[in-house]
Design a protein around this motif. Structure first.
Motif, short mmCIF file in Angstrom:
data_model
loop_
_atom_site.label_atom_id
_atom_site.label_comp_id
_atom_site.label_asym_id
_atom_site.label_seq_id
_atom_site.Cartn_x
_atom_site.Cartn_y
_atom_site.Cartn_z
N LEU A 100 -0.81 14.95 6.23
CA LEU A 100 -0.72 16.29 5.64
C LEU A 100 0.71 16.81 5.56
N GLN A 101 1.65 16.15 6.22
CA GLN A 101 3.05 16.59 6.12
C GLN A 101 3.75 15.95 4.93
N THR A 102 3.51 14.65 4.76
CA THR A 102 4.21 13.93 3.69
C THR A 102 3.35 13.73 2.46
N GLY A 103 2.04 13.80 2.63
CA GLY A 103 1.14 13.54 1.51
C GLY A 103 0.81 12.07 1.35
N ARG A 104 1.37 11.25 2.19
CA ARG A 104 1.17 9.82 2.07
C ARG A 104 -0.27 9.44 2.44
N VAL A 105 -0.87 8.58 1.64
CA VAL A 105 -2.18 8.04 1.99
C VAL A 105 -1.91 6.91 2.97
N ILE A 106 -2.37 7.04 4.19
CA ILE A 106 -2.02 5.99 5.16
C ILE A 106 -3.12 4.94 5.30
N TRP A 107 -4.30 5.24 4.77
CA TRP A 107 -5.40 4.28 4.87
C TRP A 107 -6.44 4.62 3.82
N HIS A 108 -7.01 3.60 3.22
CA HIS A 108 -8.09 3.81 2.26
C HIS A 108 -9.04 2.63 2.36
N PHE A 164 0.86 -1.18 0.00
CA PHE A 164 0.00 0.00 0.00
C PHE A 164 0.90 1.23 0.00
N ASP A 165 1.14 1.76 -1.19
CA ASP A 165 2.13 2.82 -1.33
C ASP A 165 1.56 3.91 -2.24
N TRP A 166 0.87 4.85 -1.64
CA TRP A 166 0.22 5.92 -2.40
C TRP A 166 0.51 7.25 -1.74
N THR A 167 0.66 8.27 -2.57
CA THR A 167 0.90 9.59 -2.00
C THR A 167 0.32 10.69 -2.89
N ILE A 168 -0.05 11.78 -2.28
CA ILE A 168 -0.47 12.94 -3.07
C ILE A 168 0.61 14.02 -3.02
N GLY A 169 1.75 13.67 -2.45
CA GLY A 169 2.89 14.59 -2.45
C GLY A 169 2.82 15.62 -1.34
N GLU A 170 3.92 16.37 -1.22
CA GLU A 170 4.02 17.30 -0.09
C GLU A 170 3.06 18.48 -0.20
N GLY A 171 2.51 18.66 -1.41
CA GLY A 171 1.50 19.70 -1.60
C GLY A 171 0.31 19.50 -0.68
N ALA A 172 0.21 18.31 -0.09
CA ALA A 172 -0.90 18.01 0.82
C ALA A 172 -1.02 19.07 1.91
N SER A 173 0.12 19.66 2.29
CA SER A 173 0.07 20.65 3.38
C SER A 173 -0.77 21.87 2.99
#
Lengths: 233, 434
Positions: free
Chosen positions: A195-203, A127-136
């Protein structure tokens, strides 16, 4: 005849098998960590006897109230602090792009995890998904950089329908005649983003169980408990 | 004496602070004579009328506002907000104080389309802005859409659809149940299949029949909306017959398509329609105009000036829109659109350049030669894109006319020495010179 009816009633309760992990292992956040609960995007319709789905605003609003309350109760009980935001009021272009990216990533996760092979990405084994640091950028401007700035964002989408009385009658009547008519069902999709890393930690995507009415306080509570079972928070 | 609508529009021209909506009085009888029945139309929505709580309309509006949010943040929404401001100013002229109920978003899509959502949010596509030729025509289209909104057409259509569906479903259910029990009693799988198949055919007929009447209702509403478009244009001080021109050009554009299938189909409302839709609507608009003017037709003054004014508005985007239009890959239609724009002789460089592009891309017998002609025509104008010479060089090179190709390529590189592809063209020049 009885068998046919049984099948129809059973069909919507088949849960979608999740073939891949749906969260990352994280260290449990400290008590007092702020979670930004995004206003849920909810569409609930009345499935009429004729097959149209009439959107019902008051159902959506009831469900929203109870779901948000159930989420709040569950997370505050764990020591987290809830802060709320309405993504539909975001006007900043860059933040809007992040929201759209989040939608796109959710759609990719859905297609990867639930499209029964057709949308599965062969190299995505964890499970490796991210929306990037722009999440902040999703952190409300007045909280950015503050000690109590939200650390995680929770997104909830609900789509579904409930059968009208006439449709239920018709389903029974048709079942007696040996014909199946699709029944109404509701599904909830939720995700948590760091919100710091942009990582999706759960879906998670889950169909609401038969007999659970998320438009009621008790139903929303039951479903949120089931939905959050594997939430790493 | 003048009809009230026209009289008031004259006042309005003098005093724009008056809300044109106040003058909005349709001549139902004139519409009836023109073949448009307005007797079953919903009443005009009141100012800022919101849906009743817990109603079907409230649910539909809520969904529509979600779509509006998507559209407003869409990457296809034009970045030229001044263009939206302009379109909204036309809405303001026809709707006055109520114009904020019809919120327009310009979407960069190369098709002729304008549509209004139940909550008043309206999309106008750039393909439409490219095809209307004056603000009067734009006003008619926007008035047509405003009519759908102000008469709550979509909720009514949805309700009518449901009522029709109920009848269809009852019948199809009856047939399915009958077939299922017959199949259960059939003594072989083959027999059971036959029974099921023949019933499904029956159901399709019932279903299609229902669909036809559903679309038929839509057509009625379209015809009604044409009348509203006419009236709104008139009350905004526009030439009300502009609508006829648009529909006529749409028919002609259909006929200009490269594809036979397209040429034959869309002038009819749908597969069930026996009459060409647009012709009926043009005729209704013409008759309505005659009725309102004691059998004289309204005439437009200063057509040329109006087209020029509108062209000034869209000139900055013309090039992009034409390039987008080429992506539809219906070059016959693009050429048709361009020829219509060429009537006034303005923008001959840009227009002829894209005409050349359409011909070159289509590449049928004789198209290359015609493309060359169009490019050369473009070069005679001040506004010819710098790429024109490059395209001329390309055609000469394919025709094996080395000296002509060289001259054109050299002219391009000289005019655009810093162009991204200048080095490629330079390379071609070296090859040709060997």
């Amino acid at each position: 005849m009885v068998l046919a009816f049984g099948l129809i009633a059973f069909a919507p309760t088949i849960s979608l098998a999740q073939p891949i992990p749906n969260h990352v292992a994280i260290e449990r956040p400290m008590s007092g960590t702020v979670i930004l609960a995004m206003k849920a995007d909810i569409t609930l319709s009345e499935l009429t006897a004729t097959g149209t789905a009439d959107p019902k605003l008051e159902w959506a609003e009831n469900a929203r109230r109870h779901i948000e309350q159930a989420i709040s109760a569950r997370l505050t009980a764990q020591g987290y602090v809830i802060s709320r935001a309405d993504p539909t009021t975001i006007t900043d272009d860059a933040a809007l792009q992040v929201l759209k990216l989040n939608d796109a990533v959710d759609a990719s996760i859905m297609s990867h995890a639930y499209a029964y092979g057709t949308g599965k990405l062969p190299t995505k084994t964890s499970f490796d998904w991210t929306i990037g640091e722009g999440a902040s950028l999703l952190i409300p401007a007045d909280a950015r950089g503050a000690a109590n700035a939200p650390r995680y964002a929770l997104f909830v989408k609900v789509k579904g329908s409930y059968s009208s009385g006439a449709r239920k009658l018709m389903m029974i009547g048709a079942a007696i005649g040996g014909v199946g008519i699709p029944m109404a069902s509701q599904a909830v999709e939720a995700s948590v983003v760091d919100l710091q890393t942009g990582r999706v930690i759960w879906h998670k995507f889950e169909i609401v169980g038969l007999g659970v009415d998320i438009r009621t306080e008790a139903g929303a509570k039951t479903h949120i408990e089931s939905l959050f079972k594997d939430l790493p928070l | 004496m003048q009809k009230p609508a026209k009289f008031l529009s004259t006042i309005l021209a003098l005093n724009l602070s008056l809300s044109p909506i106040a003058t909005y009085a349709i001549d139902v009888n004139a519409a009836k004579i023109a073949g448009v029945d307005l007797s079953r139309e919903n009443p005009l929505r009141s100012n800022n009328q919101q849906p009743i709580a817990n109603s079907l309309e409230a649910g539909i509006w809520s969904e529509a506002s979600k779509v509006e949010l998507k559209a407003s943040t869409s990457g296809e929404r034009t970045s030229h907000r001044e263009l939206e401001t302009y379109v909204q100013s036309v809405v303001a002229r026809i709707l006055g104080a109520r114009s904020m109920e019809v919120r327009t978003y310009v979407m960069e899509r190369p098709f002729f389309n304008a549509s209004v959502a139940p909550n008043g949010y309206t999309e106008v596509w750039t393909g439409l802005l490219l095809r209307v030729q004056s603000e009067d025509e734009l006003a008619f289209v926007l008035g047509h859409e405003a009519g759908h909104y102000l008469r709550s057409h979509s909720v009514q259509t949805y309700q009518e659809y449901k009522d029709r569906q109920a009848a269809t479903l009852a019948l199809s259910l009856l047939l399915t149940v009958a077939a299922a029990s017959a199949a259960a009693n059939a003594n072989s799988i083959g027999a059971a299949n036959n029974i099921m198949n023949s019933t499904s055919t029956l159901i399709d007929i019932v279903y299609l029949g229902s669909l036809a009447s559903f679309l038929g209702y839509n057509r009625d509403k379209e015809a009604a909306a044409d009348i509203y478009g006419y009236d709104f244009a008139l009350s905004g001080g526009y030439y009300p017959r502009a609508g006829e021109n648009i529909w006529r050009r749409q028919i002609d554009e259909t006929a200009a398509s490269d594809e036979e299938r397209k040429r034959r189909s869309p002038t009819r409302i749908n597969v069930f329609g026996s009459h060409p839709l647009e012709l009926e609507r043009i005729e209704a608009l013409r008759k309505y105009d005659m009725e309102l003017n004691q059998q004289n037709q309204s005439a437009s003054s200063s057509d040329v000036q109006k087209r020029a004014d509108y062209r000034n508005r869209i000139r900055p985007y013309l090039s992009n829109w034409l390039r987008d239009d080429l992506r539809r890959r219906d070059f016959g239609q693009t050429i048709f659109v361009i020829n219509n724009l060429l009537i006034d002789k303005a923008d001959a460089g840009v227009l002829n350049f894209y005409k050349g592009e359409a011909l070159r891309l289509r590449g049928r017998e004789g198209d290359f030669a015609s493309a060359l002609g169009a490019y050369q025509e473009a070069l005679l104008a001040q506004d010819a894109p710098v790429e024109t010479n490059r395209q001329i060089g390309e055609i000469y090179r394919r025709q094996d006319k080395k000296p002509e190709a060289l001259a054109a390529y050299k002219a391009y590189v000289a005019a655009a020495p810093n162009a991204e592809d200048a080095w490629i063209i330079q390379d071609l020049i070296s090859q040709l010179e060997q």
